[in-house]
Design an enzyme around this catalytic site. Structure first.
Site, PDB file in Angstrom:
ATOM      1  N   THR A 190       0.866  -1.182   0.000  1.00 25.75           N
ATOM      2  CA  THR A 190       0.000   0.000   0.000  1.00 25.75           C
ATOM      3  C   THR A 190       0.903   1.233   0.000  1.00 25.75           C
ATOM      4  O   THR A 190       2.085   1.127   0.348  1.00 25.75           O
ATOM      5  CB  THR A 190      -0.875   0.049   1.273  1.00 25.75           C
ATOM      6  N   GLU A 335      -5.671  -3.755  -0.991  1.00 21.20           N
ATOM      7  CA  GLU A 335      -6.007  -4.933  -0.181  1.00 21.20           C
ATOM      8  C   GLU A 335      -7.086  -5.804  -0.848  1.00 21.20           C
ATOM      9  O   GLU A 335      -7.395  -6.882  -0.373  1.00 21.20           O
ATOM     10  CB  GLU A 335      -6.505  -4.490   1.203  1.00 21.20           C
ATOM     11  N   LYS A 443     -15.197  16.510  10.681  1.00 21.68           N
ATOM     12  CA  LYS A 443     -16.126  16.358  11.807  1.00 21.68           C
ATOM     13  C   LYS A 443     -16.471  17.737  12.338  1.00 21.68           C
ATOM     14  O   LYS A 443     -15.651  18.395  12.964  1.00 21.68           O
ATOM     15  CB  LYS A 443     -15.507  15.485  12.891  1.00 21.68           C
ATOM     16  N   TRP A 448     -20.755  14.582  10.423  1.00 17.66           N
ATOM     17  CA  TRP A 448     -19.730  14.395   9.403  1.00 17.66           C
ATOM     18  C   TRP A 448     -20.063  15.189   8.142  1.00 17.66           C
ATOM     19  O   TRP A 448     -21.220  15.205   7.697  1.00 17.66           O
ATOM     20  CB  TRP A 448     -19.633  12.922   9.019  1.00 17.66           C
TER      21      TRP A 448
HETATM   22  P1  ADP Z   1      -3.760   3.518  -1.075  1.00 12.65           P
HETATM   23  O1  ADP Z   1      -4.841   3.129  -0.123  1.00 12.65           O
HETATM   24  O2  ADP Z   1      -2.492   2.839  -0.825  1.00 12.65           O
HETATM   25  O3  ADP Z   1      -3.697   4.988  -1.336  1.00 12.65           O
HETATM   26  P2  ADP Z   1      -5.311   2.212  -2.975  1.00 12.65           P
HETATM   27  O4  ADP Z   1      -5.227   2.288  -4.430  1.00 12.65           O
HETATM   28  O5  ADP Z   1      -5.373   0.903  -2.351  1.00 12.65           O
HETATM   29  O6  ADP Z   1      -4.097   2.981  -2.488  1.00 12.65           O
HETATM   30  O7  ADP Z   1      -6.484   3.143  -2.466  1.00 12.65           O
HETATM   31  C1  ADP Z   1      -7.712   2.640  -2.051  1.00 12.65           C
HETATM   32  C2  ADP Z   1      -8.599   3.748  -1.617  1.00 12.65           C
HETATM   33  O8  ADP Z   1      -8.801   4.678  -2.677  1.00 12.65           O
HETATM   34  C3  ADP Z   1      -9.982   3.326  -1.240  1.00 12.65           C
HETATM   35  O9  ADP Z   1     -10.036   2.834   0.070  1.00 12.65           O
HETATM   36  C4  ADP Z   1     -10.772   4.611  -1.411  1.00 12.65           C
HETATM   37  O10 ADP Z   1     -10.622   5.474  -0.306  1.00 12.65           O
HETATM   38  C5  ADP Z   1     -10.101   5.247  -2.590  1.00 12.65           C
HETATM   39  N1  ADP Z   1     -10.855   4.972  -3.811  1.00 12.65           N
HETATM   40  C6  ADP Z   1     -10.618   4.037  -4.745  1.00 12.65           C
HETATM   41  N2  ADP Z   1     -11.514   4.113  -5.738  1.00 12.65           N
HETATM   42  C7  ADP Z   1     -12.359   5.123  -5.434  1.00 12.65           C
HETATM   43  C8  ADP Z   1     -13.526   5.700  -6.045  1.00 12.65           C
HETATM   44  N3  ADP Z   1     -13.979   5.276  -7.221  1.00 12.65           N
HETATM   45  N4  ADP Z   1     -14.144   6.712  -5.405  1.00 12.65           N
HETATM   46  C9  ADP Z   1     -13.697   7.169  -4.220  1.00 12.65           C
HETATM   47  N5  ADP Z   1     -12.612   6.677  -3.604  1.00 12.65           N
HETATM   48  C10 ADP Z   1     -11.949   5.666  -4.195  1.00 12.65           C
END
Ligand code: ADP
Length: 549
Positions: A190, A335, A443, A448
């Protein structure tokens, strides 16, 4: 309970080598086209890719790479990287794709944590590899993925080999070993916005199932009639599985290398007649700007999947109205291999007015078969699927991690579910919408405020190119929203105009307390806005509302 009556089908493990073997045998003449770091365009077929992957598998064996050993890559989307995908995992070793945009110290940390034995890298990353090599304790062999005449003279990198030499000096006489489908296949870390990056260790089984499921018509809908250009890098969650799902369907694959600017991408989309693509919202900004500024249209490009962060409705509308490109909004995470949801319409939606269809398509979508999801409140109680209640989003399924590599961070699961760190609603039809990342949510007075909504509205203003909303400390309300805006080149907009633009679009108490303008937003290694950096940058920002509240 009595034991079940067992089925009588062949027990063939789901291994990724079977994908390239299948593509070579059944779609052997389908093309893989790559823009190389060297600048030229390389083309060959799945059949040729398979042969070179087998040569590389023999070469890795000769280098002493055994089952389960980690082989890392620092590489763009290109044919050699694809060969490594299959040669490394197919031979039973584990492919570790490293994000070169991470800080060099993090890259070194990751290779040591993964205990990489071999590093394959593109010419672009020679200076990076030279800098980190003394700190990489486990890498025995470095392989430069370049032609022989590009090998540097007198490099300090120990045991530096030329990829093409390795391929040339080994035969393609290789039989992919058969082993347990639960064996590790690839390792992705990640991006580690807080703390050190953590590794997600995918299995062959999870990777093959993800490739099957992600290509389905209600998901990404990849077919042999498509020409697919993944802009999303092969070092970012395996380019969302496309290096597997595209060969699995025999589609033509176009790999853009390092040239991800608007012009280079546009030229490749046109010259290769790309029909389908994938990338995070920020990459489309460059391509759309280039096409708009030059009055260009796409002659074959019809669909793209956008995910990684929320795709603003304004971007979806531009792609559809100005370029006739349909956006499939998708959500997932490292993940989750990464695909969790895709937003595609059901039959009953086809009769809806266009406006309503578009509103639905802005959501992150319905679960892909294999993924289950639910939303819960702070006490873990499941919330209703009514499109209104929002809570923590939890997921489970065969391509979702149950632990991080080497148990880093302890047990991540809650009663068998993986907490995504996202806040979402789910409607009656199962369409999920992310309101925020829980760490980005604002917050205010115990309630929220979702920042994605506020940002989507801001970027629908014609003078706004990018926007990010963050919480700033407020003595009475705890936090209040601050909008950070990058104006479109050559355009101006005032704070007051932008605040007035929100009128009637949101509840009054969601209105940002202030707007600041900047030239660029800080982007992380996967093209996402780094809100933690913004929060740090503006932590002492004095809100003009302070004196009045
Ligand atoms: P990292 O978490 O390491 O930055 P990831 O690619 O695993 O990289 O990121 C996952 C996160 O990205 C998700 O948990 C979410 O918060 C965000 N995310 C992914 N796709 C979308 C989407 N279509 N809309 C909003 N948020 C998104």
């Amino acid at each position: 309970m009595a034991p079940p009556l067992m089925g009588q089908m062949m027990n063939q493990p789901l291994l990724v080598s079977s994908i390239i073997e299948f593509a070579a045998r059944h779609f052997g003449n389908s093309e893989i086209v790559s823009r190389r770091v060297e600048g030229d365009v390389h083309r060959y077929t799945y059949r040729a890719c398979h042969q070179r992957a087998k040569r590389l598998a023999n070469a890795l064996q000769a280098l002493g790479v055994g089952m389960g050993d980690r082989v890392a890559t620092l590489a763009w989307n290109g044919y050699r990287h694809l060969e490594a995908y299959y040669a490394v995992s197919g031979s039973g070793a584990v492919l570790h794709t490293i994000n070169p945009r991470l800080h060099p110290e993090q890259v070194a940390y990751i290779t040591n944590h993964a205990e990489d034995q071999v590093l394959l890298f593109d010419l672009t990353f020679l200076p990076l590899v030279e800098a980190i090599a003394p700190h990489c304790k486990t890498i025995r062999t470095y392989v430069l993925m370049a032609d022989r005449d590009r090998m540097p003279a007198g490099s300090k990198i120990p045991d530096l080999r030329c990829y093409e030499d390795l391929i040339d000096t080994h035969s393609d006489d290789y039989t992919w070993p058969q082993f347990d489908e639960n064996a590790a296949c690839t390792l992705c870390y990640t991006s580690g916005t807080t703390g050190n990056p953590k590794g997600a260790l995918y299995s062959h089984r999870s990777t093959v199932l993800h490739a099957y499921a992600s290509a389905m018509p209600s998901a990404l809908n990849v077919s042999a009639r498509d020409t697919v250009l993944p802009v999303v890098p092969m070092f970012h969650v395996n380019a969302w599985g496309l290096p597997y799902s595209v060969p699995l369907n025999g589609a033509k694959l176009v790999l853009p290398g390092a040239a991800l600017d608007g012009k280079s991408l546009y030229d490749l989309f046109e010259s290769e007649q790309v029909t389908f693509s994938a990338g995070v919202p920020t990459v489309w900004l460059g391509l759309i700007n280039y096409a708009v500024q030059n009055g260009l249209k796409f002659s074959s490009f019809r669909r793209t999947v956008i995910g990684g962060s929320a795709c603003p409705p304004a971007m979806m509308n531009t792609l559809l109205d100005a370029f006739n490109v349909e956006v499939i909004h998708a959500w997932g995470m490292t993940e989750m291999s990464p695909l969790g949801t895709t937003c595609t319409l059901q039959h009953k939606h086809l009769a809806l007015p266009q406006e309503e269809q578009r509103r639905l398509l802005q959501k992150q979508g319905h679960a892909v078969y294999g993924v289950d999801m639910k939303i819960v409140d702070d006490d873990g109680k499941e919330l209703p699927w009514d499109g209104k209640a929002y809570g923590h989003l939890l997921v489970k399924g065969p391509w979702i991690i149950r632990a991080y590599f080497k148990g880093e961070g302890g047990d991540p699961l809650q009663d068998g579910w993986f907490p995504t760190g996202d806040v979402a609603t789910i409607d009656e039809d199962g369409y999920m919408q992310i309101t925020d990342r829980s760490k980005d949510v604002i917050k205010s007075g115990g309630e929220w405020i979702g920042t994605i909504d506020l940002e989507n509205i801001a970027v629908s203003h014609p003078a706004v190119m990018q926007a990010a909303c963050i919480g700033v400390h407020h003595p009475k309300w705890d936090e209040r929203p601050l909008l950070v805006v990058v104006p479109r080149p050559g355009m101006t907009v005032s704070r007051e105009e932008l605040l007035a633009f929100y009128e009637g679009k949101i509840a009054k108490w969601w209105l940002p307390d202030d707007v600041v303008f900047t030239d660029a937003l800080p982007l992380g290694g996967t093209g996402k806005v780094q809100k933690n950096k913004l929060r740090e940058q503006y932590k002492d920002h004095r809100l003009p509302t302070l004196s009045t509240q």
